[in-house]
Design an enzyme around this catalytic site. Structure first.
Site, short mmCIF file in Angstrom:
data_model
loop_
_atom_site.label_atom_id
_atom_site.label_comp_id
_atom_site.label_asym_id
_atom_site.label_seq_id
_atom_site.Cartn_x
_atom_site.Cartn_y
_atom_site.Cartn_z
CG ASP A 149 -10.60 12.65 -0.08
OD1 ASP A 149 -9.88 11.60 -0.89
OD2 ASP A 149 -11.63 12.60 0.40
CE LYS A 158 -13.15 8.90 -1.11
NZ LYS A 158 -12.01 9.61 -1.46
CE LYS A 197 -17.48 8.89 -6.49
NZ LYS A 197 -16.15 9.64 -5.94
CE LYS A 240 -13.20 13.87 -1.19
NZ LYS A 240 -13.20 13.09 -2.52
P1 NAD Z 1 -7.08 1.89 -6.32
O1 NAD Z 1 -7.75 1.33 -5.54
O2 NAD Z 1 -7.30 1.76 -7.81
O3 NAD Z 1 -5.38 2.07 -6.12
C1 NAD Z 1 -4.74 2.19 -4.91
C2 NAD Z 1 -3.50 1.38 -5.09
O4 NAD Z 1 -2.93 1.62 -3.75
C3 NAD Z 1 -3.72 -0.07 -5.17
O5 NAD Z 1 -2.77 -0.61 -6.53
C4 NAD Z 1 -3.21 -0.70 -4.04
O6 NAD Z 1 -2.74 -2.20 -4.30
C5 NAD Z 1 -2.45 0.36 -3.47
N1 NAD Z 1 -2.14 0.27 -2.17
C6 NAD Z 1 -2.81 0.08 -0.97
N2 NAD Z 1 -2.29 0.12 0.18
C7 NAD Z 1 -0.86 0.61 0.02
C8 NAD Z 1 0.15 0.85 0.55
N3 NAD Z 1 0.39 0.62 2.05
N4 NAD Z 1 1.24 1.15 0.10
C9 NAD Z 1 1.38 0.98 -1.25
N5 NAD Z 1 0.40 0.82 -2.01
C10 NAD Z 1 -0.78 0.65 -1.45
O7 NAD Z 1 -7.70 3.45 -6.02
P2 NAD Z 1 -7.50 4.85 -7.08
O8 NAD Z 1 -9.11 4.77 -7.63
O9 NAD Z 1 -6.40 4.84 -7.58
O10 NAD Z 1 -7.79 5.74 -5.64
C11 NAD Z 1 -6.65 6.01 -5.00
C12 NAD Z 1 -6.97 6.83 -3.81
O11 NAD Z 1 -7.06 8.22 -4.19
C13 NAD Z 1 -8.13 6.16 -3.11
O12 NAD Z 1 -7.76 6.36 -1.50
C14 NAD Z 1 -9.18 7.21 -3.33
O13 NAD Z 1 -10.22 7.13 -1.98
C15 NAD Z 1 -8.48 8.50 -3.34
N6 NAD Z 1 -9.42 9.36 -4.04
C16 NAD Z 1 -9.49 9.13 -5.57
C17 NAD Z 1 -10.15 10.16 -6.02
C18 NAD Z 1 -10.65 9.65 -7.82
O14 NAD Z 1 -10.04 8.86 -8.30
N7 NAD Z 1 -11.37 10.83 -8.32
C19 NAD Z 1 -10.75 11.24 -5.52
C20 NAD Z 1 -10.50 11.47 -4.40
C21 NAD Z 1 -9.66 10.39 -3.70
#
Ligand code: NAD
Length: 524
Positions: free
Chosen positions: A313, A362, A403, A480
């Site tokens: 994370d 989360k 956010k 995290k």
């Molecule tokens: P998002 O939803 O925009 O992107 C995720 C992508 O993953 C989507 O395009 C979706 O179609 C794809 N997806 C889902 N399941 C899949 C699979 N099995 N195989 C391939 N692709 C798949 O989300 P995001 O804002 O880009 O964040 C991505 C991840 O990072 C999330 O899990 C989020 O919790 C984690 N995260 C983000 C942040 C941040 O943006 N600051 C911080 C910590 C964790």
């Protein structure tokens, strides 16, 4: 682009009998100094300085490296890709606040410095970019690819993400259009049902299979061959999955996990399929989401294959603040008694997290981040005593990727008084996460080129050169809920994590750990 001549690529050399440079390697003899403590029966301690001698070997050749993202078409995936392309092309674009130019702000490797030492003539500090301490890959040189269950090309997906300025997007649209994610593994039970309508680019089969593992391995090999790469790093930045249940006989050992995949067991997550494929391919795999991708069997598999893994994370916003602020409060001797954390966000990550099981992943990853700091202060806290801590996340479509994180820190101060600190943190989530994705790739890659052996003064046998442990806890600063080698402590305190990263890199070129004593300015 990558300079391959060691003579020209290094910003500094270390002049020491313990450090030797050859065309292909930097060889260092390093004395690691710690303190060994024994407890007397009467509640007192004896502290004994201890020294362990290590040999470090750094491969100086900067490899041609590729980054493959799972969830490439998401907010993070499209934003980091666009950012690297814009940097590579040296782009600038107009905004309502005037022109902006591509940069790597927010990346420790690309945006921060390290004190090399003190200028022999002027006695001033000499600081160098972190990126120049060891011979690291430059992000502009990364080949980029990946998978997504949504088949949208990256230009359209970047529009869907609604993160970057139109004046920037227009300049990279052609390149982004040509980038299309590979079909991915989709087991609907693991992510929120509200994601189903974008899942139009999936490999057939909705439960674990060896065919899926083999297909991902082939995708990695093909990407490597097509781009003429020496190395690939795979990173999960796809949706947060629910936790996989830990079932004895299913995911507890490497062999059982492989059998469970073969038998299509329903507790094998897509992210674990990617981890297993990467491990078997000898390619580092990093998990940027909170779920337990690295079930015990998966960690054992990585150890068996001497393959690198890291997670979990991304630590980008609220938790990064928390791991700095709580570290400061508790080490200032202030007794933190509660932390209330509220988030709302309106991107697709927030939509996915509006589903209970995914939110739970989360919540778990956000919850344990102060434990080590509390446990370390036995003056303020009794054994087992802990501040109250709650985390709330709500989906609010209107705010998009911007956010909001609201935190209240409540603490007890001198003589029964109270201190309340209220934080309101607003920023584009993906602009915080993208530089972390880059740091994780660059540092993980660097760790594949560092080897060590011990020749200890405390009698440990000299070994052959080997790798660091498969679980790369050195990546903790960006994560995290840092994964550490089984049985070793987790460090969440941000300054300690930075210290470990900085000082391990320094040790590899024979430099002493950074210390802030500056005796040269104090002992006149
Ligand atoms: P998002 O939803 O925009 O992107 C995720 C992508 O993953 C989507 O395009 C979706 O179609 C794809 N997806 C889902 N399941 C899949 C699979 N099995 N195989 C391939 N692709 C798949 O989300 P995001 O804002 O880009 O964040 C991505 C991840 O990072 C999330 O899990 C989020 O919790 C984690 N995260 C983000 C942040 C941040 O943006 N600051 C911080 C910590 C964790």
């Amino acid at each position: 682009s990558a300079s391959t001549s060691p003579a020209t690529q290094d910003l500094f050399t270390v002049s020491s009998p313990n450090v030797a440079y050859s065309d292909s390697e930097i060889n260092t003899k390093y004395a690691y100094r710690t303190t060994s403590v024994t407890e007397n029966g009467d509640g007192k301690f004896v502290a004994t300085p201890k020294e362990t001698l290590y040999d470090f070997k750094v491969d100086r050749k900067i490899p041609k490296t590729g980054m493959m993202l799972v969830g490439w078409g998401g907010n993070n995936g499209t934003t980091v890709t666009a950012g690297i392309i814009a940097n590579r092309l040296g782009l600038s674009w107009d905004t309502r606040e005037g022109p902006r130019a591509a940069n790597y702000y927010g990346s420790v490797v690309m945006g921060s410095t390290m004190k090399l030492g003190i200028n022999a003539k002027t006695a001033e500090d000499v600081n160098i970019p972190f990126h120049k301490v060891l011979p690291m890959v430059h992000p502009n040189d990364l080949a980029i690819g990946g998978w997504d269950i949504s088949g949208m090309n990256l230009a359209a997906a970047m529009d869907r993400a609604a993160v970057l300025e139109p004046t920037l997007k227009a300049q990279i649209k052609k390149q982004m259009t040509e980038m299309v994610p590979l079909p991915s593994v989709y087991y609907p039970d693991f992510i929120a049902a509200n994601q189903e309508d974008r899942a139009d680019n999936c490999l057939s089969g909705s439960k674990a299979s060896l065919e899926h593992v083999e297909q991902i391995r082939k995708d990695i090999r093909d990407f490597k061959a097509k781009n003429g790469l020496d190395k690939v790093i795979v990173q999960w930045t796809a949706n947060t999955e629910r936790f996989a249940e830990l079932v004895p006989g299913v995911n507890d050992t490497a062999d059982n996990l492989m059998k469970a995949i073969e038998n299509g067991h329903e507790e094998v997550a897509p992210s674990t399929i990617f981890a297993v494929a990467s491990i078997l391919e000898g390619v580092p795999f990093i998990n940027g989401s909170p779920q337990n991708t690295f079930v015990p069997g998966c960690i054992e598999l990585a150890e068996k294959h001497n393959s690198f893994i890291g997670g979990d994370d991304f630590k980008s916003g609220q938790t990064k603040m928390k791991s700095a602020l709580v570290d400061f409060l508790i080490s200032a001797g202030i007794k933190l008694t509660s932390i209330a954390s509220y988030n709302h966000l309106g991107n697709n990550d927030g939509k996915n997290l509006s589903s209970q099981k995914q939110f739970r992943s989360k919540e778990i990853s956000k919850s344990n981040v102060v434990d080590d700091m509390v446990a370390a202060n036995n003056v303020l806290y009794k054994k087992g005593e802990h501040p109250d801590h709650t985390v709330v996340i709500k989906y609010m479509p209107a705010v998009g990727d911007n956010k909001r994180a609201l935190d209240e820190y409540y603490a007890e101060i001198f003589m029964g008084g109270h201190q309340t600190i209220s934080l309101f943190n607003v920023c584009e989530d993906s602009l915080l996460a993208s530089p972390l994705i880059i740091d994780l790739v660059l540092i993980a890659e660097m760790m594949t080129r560092i080897q060590w052996k011990a020749s200890s003064t405390d009698g440990a046998a000299t070994k052959e050169f080997g790798n660091f442990h498969s679980v790369l806890s050195i990546l903790s600063y960006m994560l995290k809920a840092p994964l550490t080698p089984p049985g070793t402590p987790v460090v969440n305190a941000l300054a300690k994590q930075r210290g470990a990263l900085t000082n391990i890199f320094r040790a590899c070129v024979g430099l002493e750990p950074e210390n802030d004593m500056t005796l040269e300015h104090k002992l006149f």
